[in-house]
Write a protein that holds these residues in place. Structure first.
Motif, PDB file in Angstrom:
ATOM      1  N   ILE A  23      -1.221  -3.144   5.157  1.00  0.00           N
ATOM      2  CA  ILE A  23       0.209  -2.906   4.581  1.00  0.00           C
ATOM      3  C   ILE A  23       1.204  -3.464   3.899  1.00  0.00           C
ATOM      4  CG2 ILE A  23       2.239  -1.262   5.122  1.00  0.00           C
ATOM      5  CD1 ILE A  23       1.040  -0.143   7.483  1.00  0.00           C
ATOM      6  N   SER A  24       1.493  -4.809   4.247  1.00  0.00           N
ATOM      7  CA  SER A  24       2.418  -5.829   3.645  1.00  0.00           C
ATOM      8  C   SER A  24       1.788  -6.887   1.920  1.00  0.00           C
ATOM      9  CB  SER A  24       3.119  -5.967   4.383  1.00  0.00           C
ATOM     10  OG  SER A  24       3.476  -6.303   5.757  1.00  0.00           O
ATOM     11  N   ALA A  29      -0.765   2.247   1.638  1.00  0.00           N
ATOM     12  CA  ALA A  29       0.340   2.686   1.442  1.00  0.00           C
ATOM     13  C   ALA A  29      -0.259   4.234   3.350  1.00  0.00           C
ATOM     14  CB  ALA A  29      -0.025   4.064   0.926  1.00  0.00           C
ATOM     15  N   ILE A  30      -0.060   3.045   4.579  1.00  0.00           N
ATOM     16  CA  ILE A  30      -0.595   3.979   5.502  1.00  0.00           C
ATOM     17  C   ILE A  30       0.340   4.753   6.214  1.00  0.00           C
ATOM     18  CG2 ILE A  30      -1.361   3.578   7.664  1.00  0.00           C
ATOM     19  CD1 ILE A  30      -2.682   1.270   6.754  1.00  0.00           C
ATOM     20  N   ILE A  35      -0.794   4.975  11.405  1.00  0.00           N
ATOM     21  CA  ILE A  35      -0.973   3.482  11.841  1.00  0.00           C
ATOM     22  C   ILE A  35      -2.120   3.562  13.471  1.00  0.00           C
ATOM     23  CG2 ILE A  35       0.562   2.217  12.615  1.00  0.00           C
ATOM     24  CD1 ILE A  35       2.948   2.382  10.614  1.00  0.00           C
ATOM     25  N   SER A  73      -4.074   6.091   1.121  1.00  0.00           N
ATOM     26  CA  SER A  73      -3.625   5.978   2.090  1.00  0.00           C
ATOM     27  C   SER A  73      -4.672   6.128   2.637  1.00  0.00           C
ATOM     28  CB  SER A  73      -3.480   7.486   2.420  1.00  0.00           C
ATOM     29  OG  SER A  73      -4.296   8.753   2.182  1.00  0.00           O
TER      30      SER A  73
END
Length: 321
Positions: A23-24, A29-30, A35, A73
């Motif tokens: 993600i970071s 784009a979870i 998650i 995603s």
């Protein structure tokens, strides 16, 4: 001068892999509701194996620090993984049947021609200096170590007519205890010229029963079958990977825009279809299963058939009937 660096990337837990890395750092784009699933997935399937299915979504392949395209995603890559998993099951199912069918058909053809159920023990049927001594020893080892009733029954009651190989069975028993690779090594050493009679070749006729033009072409196809089955059994990526080309089938491929090797898995599945389309041992042919696969995943994966190397309207082509 040694320029290799020591590998020092640290272990990252599935939780940190999702939050801090994917993600970071990578921009995947979870969503919040994804998650927990992503963490569970990565605790069972390591990211090194799974990340190839997210490769189509990398924004810039030339960038030093690769990031995923916006709005990519976890589900998008996961759907490709599931597709590949279903494809592997189809490939393994049909290639297992091919092993069974091919062993039987080739053994029957050679045994009928030679009138010798122990043909694999006769050096005269093989290319000079290529007799299958190693493979015979593998059969012997497998027979001696087997606990199967059929092997013990033969050893208790029978012997071979070949003095040097008294403990070895006829090939229709031997083929039950050898691997597909060992079988291919045996038939690779067979001398096709021995099987000529009245202008016909018994091995070529056998190959035609299995959809090939001749025995040489069939052997090429079987090497492809062995390769794809090994890849499938070891969970290798199949759907858009490059594969061996079955000899003589490349004429049924065609250039596809953006693909450097347009055949991909298409020609492999075509070879499987040709070898099994008349088989009563298979409840559904591979063409039907592929059509169902594309129906299930076509709306989830962009240009699915194209990415797998399948030509437009492939299922209506004469070769697939």
């Amino acid at each position: 001068m040694n320029t290799l660096q020591e590998y020092c990337k640290p272990y990252i837990s599935p939780q940190k892999l999702v939050l801090d890395y994917l993600i970071s750092k990578k921009g995947l784009a979870i969503q919040d509701n994804e998650i927990e699933f992503a963490e569970q997935a990565l605790s069972q399937i390591n990211w090194y194996h799974l990340k190839i299915y997210f490769y189509p979504f990398i924004e810039d392949l030339t960038a030093e620090d690769e990031r995923y395209k916006p709005q990519t995603s976890f589900r998008k890559g996961w759907d490709i993984y599931l597709l590949d998993d279903e494809l592997r099951k189809i490939i393994i199912k049909h290639t297992l049947k091919i092993e069974l069918i091919v062993k039987s058909v080739i053994d029957q053809a050679i045994t009928e021609f030679t009138e010798d159920p122990f043909w694999y023990l006769n050096d005269d049927y093989f290319i000079k200096n290529k007799q299958p001594y190693y493979e015979r020893n593998k059969v012997l080892g497998s027979m001696n170590s087997s606990d199967a009733e059929f092997t013990k029954h033969f050893q208790k009651n029978y012997k071979s007519p070949y003095k040097s190989y008294r403990s070895l069975p006829p090939f229709w028993i031997a083929m039950e205890v050898i691997t597909f690779d060992q079988f291919l090594k045996i038939i690779e050493k067979v001398n096709p010229q021995i099987f000529e009679k009245r202008g016909e070749n018994a091995l070529d006729k056998c190959a035609m029963k299995l959809g090939a033009e001749n025995f040489k072409q069939l052997k090429s196809w079987l090497e492809v079958i062995k390769d794809i089955r090994n890849k499938g059994c070891h969970n290798s990526r199949l759907w858009n990977a490059n594969h061996m080309i079955p000899k003589g089938l490349d004429i049924h491929s065609q250039p596809i825009e953006s693909l450097s090797k347009p055949h991909k898995i298409y020609l492999v599945t075509l070879a499987i279809f040709l070898m099994t389309k008349n088989s009563v041992a298979i409840d559904k042919n591979i063409k039907e299963e592929l059509e169902e696969l594309f129906e299930a995943y076509g709306s989830k994966i962009n240009d699915l058939e194209k990415q797998m190397g399948f030509p437009e309207s492939w299922a209506t082509k004469a070769i697939w009937t």
